[in-house]
Design an enzyme around this catalytic site. Structure first.
Site, PDB file in Angstrom:
ATOM      1  N   ASP A  11      50.102  29.151  28.726  1.00 46.98           N
ATOM      2  CA  ASP A  11      49.437  28.781  29.978  1.00 46.98           C
ATOM      3  C   ASP A  11      50.133  27.555  30.549  1.00 46.98           C
ATOM      4  OD1 ASP A  11      47.650  30.811  29.800  1.00 46.98           O
ATOM      5  OD2 ASP A  11      45.978  29.588  29.093  1.00 46.98           O
ATOM      6  N   ASP A 130      42.059  42.536  33.291  1.00 48.69           N
ATOM      7  CA  ASP A 130      41.031  41.915  32.462  1.00 48.69           C
ATOM      8  C   ASP A 130      39.807  42.815  32.488  1.00 48.69           C
ATOM      9  OD1 ASP A 130      42.724  39.777  32.086  1.00 48.69           O
ATOM     10  OD2 ASP A 130      41.744  38.499  33.580  1.00 48.69           O
TER      11      ASP A 130
END
Lengths: 254, 196
Positions: A11, A130
């Protein structure tokens, strides 16, 4: 034989990795390039950088980061986050990114998949999905799983494939962060239905979870973040154990 | 010094980055006159083979490339350009190698694109693969492949069928995988090419 890929996910916010990293003697644990180099030396097969920057400067910062990574890393890498149009993808491609990952933008504008595939080839386009279970359905979620949509995940993945996705990165929000293992039932259903590679994500907590996801679902790759960043699983150990389970992997012998 | 042939197809940032890491000098070839400055060439390429061939024709460099006598390495679509014909766009290619570029038949087992690290088996000994163990893994990402042909196949890979991971004829070499993304053995291959 084509090997199963192990993919650490980093990230990145404002050009720096976030979430703690404490697994090796890094001079600067926040430097994505140094971290990426370490993973490549350990035998990671590919890397994903997820840009979680929220500022307007994001594209410039990200392009600079992509260039730094491409200059120094000798394995393929994907950039995800904030790619909304052809121009975003073009800038990243020209900076050396091998693939881009699109998620919310594709859900809001599915034709973006067609446009990107036509402009850059299907091999450049990963559609990240997702998913979360709602009742007996798997529904597509946005913004890291916070926003529910009414899209059926399975149907959406088939549509993404039809439109020109070259790969599917499927994250189970129910499993993500639990360290209880991947969502092998749903991953198998998806993997059996599509003719493009599937990357499993969400739930990795142990080496056995990686063995299970490959043995039970036959997905092409498995992605994880914290188990790698915190040194709970070392990639050479993981690959050695996968190899003993007859899962084809690329071994690195330095 | 390596001349990278620029005809408008694909980005070359990762390739030039790899050459810089390895300390291999390179420059760009945009027109016929540029060929004189270099002692070897790389033909890069990503994307659609038919479209790439179209751009190559528009560049006006086709005849010059076909007449090259110096070591020349095609990478990925740059390799497919060297064959006679590609099923991608049903396009006539340079025909330096009289063999075909075909599409993989997709299935749930053999997904297309062929994406990831696969073994490259050396069919014959050649300086291009010096110091690279036979069967090493290289990074592939492609939907079309070049047929296996013992007359030209330097190295093969299995993916639903046995295909040419690398071909060789006289001064022409080519690889289907991406050496610039294939770890240290990919870098070794680029170094080897710079020494051929």
């Amino acid at each position: 034989m084509l090997t199963k890929r192990i993919i650490p996910c980093l990230d990145v916010k404002d050009g720096r990795t976030v979430k703690g990293v404490n697994f090796v003697d890094l001079r600067d644990a926040g430097d994505p390039v140094e971290l990426a180099w370490n993973y490549s030396q350990q035998g990671a097969d590919e890397l994903v950088f997820l840009d979680i920057t929220a500022t307007h400067e994001r594209r410039k910062t990200m392009v600079e980061l992509v260039k730094s990574v491409a200059r120094q890393i000798n394995i393929p890498f994907t950039i995800g986050g904030g790619i909304n149009e052809i121009a975003d993808a073009d800038a990243l491609l020209n900076a050396g990114a091998d693939k881009i990952s699109i998620n919310s933008a594709a859900v809001r504008n599915p034709a973006l998949i067609d446009e990107l595939a036509k402009a850059f080839g299907v091999q450049f386009v990963i559609v990240a999905v997702d998913t979360r279970r709602v009742g007996d359905q798997n529904l597509v979620h946005l913004n890291g799983g916070r926003i529910a949509t009414e899209k059926d995940t399975f149907e959406w993945i088939l549509e993404a494939e039809r439109r020109g996705a070259g790969e599917i990165l499927l994250t189970s929000m129910d499993h993500d962060g639990t360290k209880g293992g991947f969502d092998n039932v749903f991953l198998k259903r998806v993997n059996d239905a599509v003719h493009i590679p599937v990357i499993a994500s969400g739930g990795a907590g142990s080496v056995q979870h990686f063995v299970d996801v490959f043995e039970k679902t036959n997905v092409d790759a498995a992605l994880a973040a914290s188990v790698f960043h915190y040194g709970e699983i070392l990639i050479p150990d993981l690959k050695a154990i996968l190899g003993r389970h007859q899962v084809a992997v690329r071994q690195i012998f330095n | 010094m390596i001349g990278i042939i620029r005809y408008g197809a694909g980005n070359i940032f990762s390739l030039t980055a790899a050459l810089e890491r390895l300390g291999i000098a390179y420059g760009m070839v945009y027109n016929e006159a540029d060929f004189e400055q270099f002692d070897r060439f790389i033909i890069p390429g990503v994307g659609h083979a038919g479209a790439a061939m179209h751009k190559l024709q528009q560049s006006g460099l086709v005849d010059r490339i076909k007449s090259l006598q110096k070591p020349t390495l095609g990478i990925c679509v740059g390799m497919q350009l060297l064959t006679a014909h590609s099923e991608e766009g049903d396009a006539e290619m340079l025909d330096i190698f009289p063999i075909q570029t075909k599409r993989f038949t997709d299935s749930a087992v053999y997904k297309v694109p062929h994406t990831g690290w696969n073994r490259v088996n050396q069919e014959i000994t050649n300086p291009l693969f010096a110091n690279i163990p036979n069967g090493s893994h290289f990074y592939f990402v492609h939907s079309y492949f070049i047929e296996f042909n013992p007359a030209y196949t330097l190295a093969s890979t299995d993916y639903s069928t046995k295909f040419s991971a690398s071909i060789w004829k006289d001064n022409f070499y080519a690889v289907q995988f991406h050496p610039e993304k294939s770890g240290k053995y990919g870098e070794q291959l680029l170094t080897n090419f710079s020494n051929i």
